[in-house]
Design an enzyme around this catalytic site. Structure first.
Site, short mmCIF file in Angstrom:
data_model
loop_
_atom_site.label_atom_id
_atom_site.label_comp_id
_atom_site.label_asym_id
_atom_site.label_seq_id
_atom_site.Cartn_x
_atom_site.Cartn_y
_atom_site.Cartn_z
N ASP A 352 10.10 7.32 -2.11
CA ASP A 352 8.95 6.29 -2.02
C ASP A 352 9.79 4.81 -1.85
O ASP A 352 10.75 4.95 -2.79
CB ASP A 352 8.17 5.88 -2.60
CG ASP A 352 7.31 4.89 -2.62
OD1 ASP A 352 6.39 5.34 -1.08
OD2 ASP A 352 6.84 4.13 -3.33
N GLU A 389 12.61 7.46 2.25
CA GLU A 389 11.71 6.47 2.47
C GLU A 389 13.16 5.38 2.60
O GLU A 389 12.78 4.16 1.78
CB GLU A 389 10.21 6.07 2.47
CG GLU A 389 9.68 5.37 2.90
CD GLU A 389 8.33 5.00 2.15
OE1 GLU A 389 7.48 4.77 2.90
OE2 GLU A 389 8.92 4.49 0.97
#
Length: 692
Positions: A352, A389
């Site tokens: 993330d 990401e």
């Protein structure tokens, strides 16, 4: 002398009634050793440290044992304690040191701290149970028995370019009553849906965070009902080594580790890999107003990025930023990932806000970030998938430029945006769409198509149904005045905002969903589906359901019957992808790909073009050919088809404008075209042809 006589299985002194001896600095955390448990914790700036012991569930400590000065090696406090019952034991630490926020120190010896290396954490044992904020150390550390029988489990080790990812939320996947599983919302419940996953055809699940977090970590309420909101997604990690007890039917018994391991083992037996969504960019401690749980009280200046004035940098958008490239923190992250690979047999990780992994302690982006390189070359992680990401909340956007070291793939946000804009009918999208269809060589030249994880929807944003049903987000229920969530969704409601009974609008929405899926599953790169998109799951226009633990987020399995035609279409497309290696090539294509428009061999690259066709051909004369035409125009077109290879003819695989079952034909049953050289493509539709 026997081996037993040579083992240091005896105390050398007594502290608080327990026999102890100097411990081993490594490994960190609590580790069973002959006769006792070794406790080891890092703190560079602490002047004193205590081990706090609890009987499981007891409100007050059983004992507090101060680490003698001679039990400290460098910056590590280590002590072996004898005579403990590890199954009935909870523990934490207290650390004394300077409280000088301007210089980064926030020690508070009154706080009982969670062990950063805790293998289990108690306190959130049952999802939704009221938290006891008054008990000392609300998140207590526990040990886990490493006696799980893995049998002959082996990771599938599917080549990355062969994957079809399926992103899901463990609780939301089976929490709805319609799931009809024995333990809804748990790892055990998900196990009962493995046959569904196999039948759909996905071969890898990407699980939203399963590390321990507190679902009550949200102060807001639904403004309409007053219902307290939750941290449903779980991106505020409390324990990085501990599976979430609230996701386990056996969590109340402390068996969440075994329950998760059983899930992984059975997924592997079904040929399905497991990728974990991991959050190393921030923690649940937040900014200066947040709680002191672990890192802040042990060594704030080591674990967090701090301004020269001692404030928290907020590149994560959540209050703090983990100091990922500090050597101690790098080791912590590496130890954590090794733990999940070795102890839980997971197959990879999605990071993330991974751009934060590239930042120096002062926030400056690094050209050669040591953590990213270390993860790429670590021997334990050698066969793991690593997916970034490649952006963060402070504007660092590295899609196509994330340091790959030959190993990293990326969530391709540019693929998502391009496909969405094309489907809407935006001008000037055809040229970029062509690049995205063949694995984005402009972004990943030299890295291959597997570097691009292609997606149209993900947990963060609209579902596929909502992408074609809403022009704007509707997040009022989140209690933030509809200010949260992305505004640039590139969505289109097909003429009416939200629910409707208009048959024309509903048909168009169904066609648009199939268009998106047909483009995704015939693109080179790694396709990722959002769980429930194959069933047209809706979130009523909410594009940020991070706080919604209710039917807005849960998968309604009744949709499997209601939207059986869409499910059948997705299942067939996945089977078609597996049946044709042309769609899964690891290398960016060269001469084997050609572009076409309404006329064969004449693509229209002009800004107002809304139609593109791609022809993929194998290298040798005997290889197959696949033709995909995508029409985002509101008018039909008579396509002139390129002539297939001698001895073959075009057969119809899919036409998103056709009704079920004629919208997709199973592999081997594709009918030949009635007019071999032409095909009339309907408005806003996609056609797939196969030469054989």
């Amino acid at each position: 002398m026997s081996t037993a006589d040579r083992i240091d299985a005896y105390p050398t002194r007594t502290i608080a009634g327990f026999g102890v001896r100097a411990g081993h600095p490594l490994p960190f955390g609590a580790t069973p050793v002959p006769g006792g448990i070794n406790f080891s914790v890092y703190s560079d700036r602490a002047t004193r440290m205590w081990l706090v012991l609890f009987e499981a569930g007891a409100p007050q400590p059983l004992a507090e044992l101060e680490f003698p000065a001679e039990f400290r090696t460098g910056s590590v406090f280590a002590m072996t304690v004898f005579g403990l019952d590890e199954e009935d034991l909870e523990y934490g630490f207290r650390a004394e040191g300077p409280f000088d926020p301007e210089h980064g120190d926030r020690f508070d010896p009154d706080q009982v701290l969670t062990d950063p290396y805790a293998r289990l954490i108690s306190g959130r044992d049952v999802w939704g149970s009221p938290p006891d904020r008054d008990r000392p150390c609300p998140y207590r550390s526990r040990l886990v028995r490493e006696d799980f029988d893995w049998g002959d489990d082996a990771p599938p080790r599917t080549a990355t370019e062969e994957l079809v990812l399926y992103e899901l939320h463990v609780r939301g996947f089976t929490r709805h009553p319609s799931s009809r599983v024995s333990a809804p919302g748990t790892f055990a419940g998900m196990r009962e849906k493995i046959p569904y996953l196999r039948d759909l055809g996905v071969n890898c699940v990407e699980l939203m965070p399963v590390f321990e977090f507190d679902e009550h970590d949200n102060p807001r309420s639904d403004p309409a009902t007053g219902t307290p909101l939750t941290d449903y997604w779980g991106y505020n990690t409390v324990g990085f080594f501990a599976p979430k007890a609230g996701y386990a039917a056996t969590g109340r018994f402390g068996m969440q580790a075994d329950e998760f391991k059983t899930l992984v083992k059975e997924l592997h037996a079904a040929g399905i890999e497991v990728i974990l969504d991991v959050v190393f960019n921030h923690t649940a401690e937040g900014n200066e107003q947040g709680p002191t749980i672990s890192f802040r009280g042990l060594d704030n200046a080591t674990y967090y990025m701090l301004t020269p004035e001692g404030h928290y940098y907020n590149f994560s958008g959540t209050g703090n930023t983990v100091n990922c490239n500090h050597p101690v923190v790098r080791d912590f992250i590496l130890d954590c990932l090794r733990h999940w690979v070795s102890e839980y047999h997971v197959d990879g990780f999605r990071f993330d806000l991974a751009a934060i992994l590239d930042r120096a302690p002062d926030g400056t982006p690094l050209a050669s970030p040591p953590l990213v390189e270390q993860l790429a070359h670590d021997p334990v992680l050698r066969h793991c998938k690593l997916i970034a990401e490649a952006w963060d909340a402070a504007g660092l956007y590295e899609v196509g430029s994330f340091p790959a070291y030959g190993r990293w793939a990326e969530w391709n946000g540019k693929y998502r945006d391009t496909v969405r804009r094309f489907l809407k009918g935006d001008e000037g999208t055809v040229g970029e769409l062509a690049t995205r269809l063949v694995g984005s060589p402009d972004l990943y030249q030299g890295r291959g198509t597997a570097a691009s994880v292609n997606f149209v929807t993900a947990h963060d944003g609209f579902t596929l149904h909502d992408l074609v049903s809403y022009d704007t987000k509707h997040n009022e229920a989140n209690g933030e005045g509809n200010a949260d969530g992305a505004n640039d969704n590139h969505s289109w409601n097909c003429g009416i905002e939200g629910p409707t009974d208009d048959p024309e609008v509903l048909r168009l929405r169904g066609r648009q969903m199939k268009n998106a899926l047909a483009i995704l599953l015939t693109s080179q790169g790694v396709p990722m589906l959002l769980a429930g998109d194959e069933l047209a799951r809706t979130q009523a226009g909410n594009n940020n359901t991070y706080c919604q633990d209710n039917e807005l987020s849960w998968l309604d399995w009744g949709l499997l019957e209601t939207n059986a035609d869409l499910h059948r279409f997705v299942r067939g497309l996945i089977a078609f992808r597996y049946a044709h290696p042309l769609l899964r090539g690891a290398d960016h294509p060269g001469g084997e790909v050609s572009w076409h428009g309404v006329r064969a061999w004449q693509p229209d690259w002009s800004p107002d073009s809304r139609l593109l066709a791609v022809l993929r051909s194998g290298h040798s004369g005997g290889d197959e050919q696949i033709y995909v035409a995508m029409n985002a125009h509101w008018e039909p077109h008579d396509l002139e088809l390129p002539r297939p290879r001698p001895g073959t003819a075009w057969h119809l695989v899919a036409d998103t404008a056709a009704t079920t079952p004629y919208d997709l034909h199973e592999p081997g049953t594709e009918p030949p075209l009635e007019e071999p050289g032409r095909y009339r493509i309907a408005p806003r539709s996609t056609v797939i042809l196969l030469a054989r």
